[in-house]
Design a protein around this motif. Structure first.
Motif, PDB file in Angstrom:
ATOM      1  N   TRP A  72       4.460 -12.310  30.863  1.00 50.54           N
ATOM      2  CA  TRP A  72       4.105 -10.962  30.414  1.00 50.54           C
ATOM      3  C   TRP A  72       4.027  -9.960  31.568  1.00 50.54           C
ATOM      4  O   TRP A  72       3.697  -8.797  31.343  1.00 50.54           O
ATOM      5  CB  TRP A  72       2.767 -10.995  29.677  1.00 50.54           C
ATOM      6  CG  TRP A  72       2.872 -11.611  28.325  1.00 50.54           C
ATOM      7  CD1 TRP A  72       2.586 -12.897  27.984  1.00 50.54           C
ATOM      8  CD2 TRP A  72       3.312 -10.974  27.123  1.00 50.54           C
ATOM      9  NE1 TRP A  72       2.803 -13.097  26.647  1.00 50.54           N
ATOM     10  CE2 TRP A  72       3.247 -11.931  26.093  1.00 50.54           C
ATOM     11  CE3 TRP A  72       3.743  -9.683  26.821  1.00 50.54           C
ATOM     12  CZ2 TRP A  72       3.603 -11.642  24.783  1.00 50.54           C
ATOM     13  CZ3 TRP A  72       4.091  -9.393  25.512  1.00 50.54           C
ATOM     14  CH2 TRP A  72       4.025 -10.361  24.513  1.00 50.54           C
ATOM     15  N   ARG A  75       4.919  -5.529  32.329  1.00 49.29           N
ATOM     16  CA  ARG A  75       4.915  -4.851  31.033  1.00 49.29           C
ATOM     17  C   ARG A  75       3.665  -4.010  30.808  1.00 49.29           C
ATOM     18  O   ARG A  75       3.344  -3.664  29.681  1.00 49.29           O
ATOM     19  CB  ARG A  75       5.074  -5.891  29.921  1.00 49.29           C
ATOM     20  CG  ARG A  75       6.442  -6.563  29.951  1.00 49.29           C
ATOM     21  CD  ARG A  75       6.490  -7.747  29.004  1.00 49.29           C
ATOM     22  NE  ARG A  75       7.830  -8.271  28.895  1.00 49.29           N
ATOM     23  CZ  ARG A  75       8.372  -9.130  29.751  1.00 49.29           C
ATOM     24  NH1 ARG A  75       7.685  -9.547  30.791  1.00 49.29           N
ATOM     25  NH2 ARG A  75       9.603  -9.564  29.574  1.00 49.29           N
ATOM     26  N   ALA A 158       5.452   1.042  29.213  1.00 47.71           N
ATOM     27  CA  ALA A 158       5.793  -0.382  29.272  1.00 47.71           C
ATOM     28  C   ALA A 158       4.908  -1.182  28.321  1.00 47.71           C
ATOM     29  O   ALA A 158       5.370  -2.098  27.640  1.00 47.71           O
ATOM     30  CB  ALA A 158       5.648  -0.911  30.700  1.00 47.71           C
ATOM     31  N   ALA A 162       5.837  -3.555  25.101  1.00 46.67           N
ATOM     32  CA  ALA A 162       5.745  -4.904  25.662  1.00 46.67           C
ATOM     33  C   ALA A 162       6.216  -5.958  24.675  1.00 46.67           C
ATOM     34  O   ALA A 162       5.903  -5.919  23.495  1.00 46.67           O
ATOM     35  CB  ALA A 162       4.312  -5.198  26.086  1.00 46.67           C
TER      36      ALA A 162
END
Length: 202
Positions: A72, A75, A158, A162
């Motif tokens: 992740w 993001r 972002a 995501a």
């Protein structure tokens, strides 16, 4: 993607993630954490917490234990965890949030500024020594006035968009009803032996 307060059922996941990322879990209490969650899949992506320090008749608040799972990163997850924690500190009446980190350049983009070691409150100065022992000598103290915190627009965008992409089913899937599925491990139960994986003092 959104950030919410941790729930009791998140405790085992948090302990696993803290261990996986090699983070400091001193004075662990799951209720002090917030967790970033993907609203479509229910996957937990990142976390962080506030730690209260009492001393000299003044309370100080430290932002600590910030972690984002590798799939992740990039993001805006960590940024929104930090924002939620700063907002929480402000709502609880704190004007300044401290952090002790070996990655100060990440936090300066939000308005955090370095604090000379001699200017840190006593409780945080002691904590700095602990963190340097745990992470190495590059740990420094930073602080931000809650009114001066700024979220870069690129990180906000972002986060809105995501998606772990090819992260796979890293955190459990979805049931037929669209709700995230939960496993025994979500509740800290080792499915191999039907025992609790962690001693949380209960």
């Amino acid at each position: 993607m959104y950030v919410r307060d941790a729930k009791n059922r998140d405790e085992a996941w948090l302990l696993d993630a803290i261990e996986r990322l090699g983070l400091d879990d001193v004075a662990f209490r799951s209720r002090d954490y917030v967790i970033a969650v993907d609203e479509e899949s229910g996957d937990r992506a990142g976390f962080g917490r506030l730690r209260l320090h009492r001393g000299d008749d003044v309370e100080r608040i430290e932002l600590t234990g910030i972690g984002v799972l590798p799939e992740w990163r990039g993001r805006g997850v960590g940024a929104h965890v930090v924002e939620r924690l700063v907002d929480t500190a402000a709502a609880e009446g704190f004007e300044t949030v401290y952090v002790l980190t070996d990655q100060p350049e990440y936090l300066t983009q939000f308005g955090f500024e370095e604090v000379d070691t001699d200017d840190l409150p006593a409780a945080l100065s002691d904590r700095l020594t602990e963190k340097r022992e745990f992470l190495g000598g590059g740990v420094v103290g930073l602080h931000v006035d809650v009114d001066d915190f700024e979220m870069p627009e690129r990180l906000r965008d972002a986060f809105k968009n995501a998606d772990a992409g090819d992260a796979g089913d890293a955190d459990g899937g979805e049931s037929d009803t669209g709700e995230p599925t939960e496993s025994a491990e979500d509740f800290g139960i080792d499915p191999e032996s039907a025992t609790y994986k962690y001693d949380t003092g209960r």
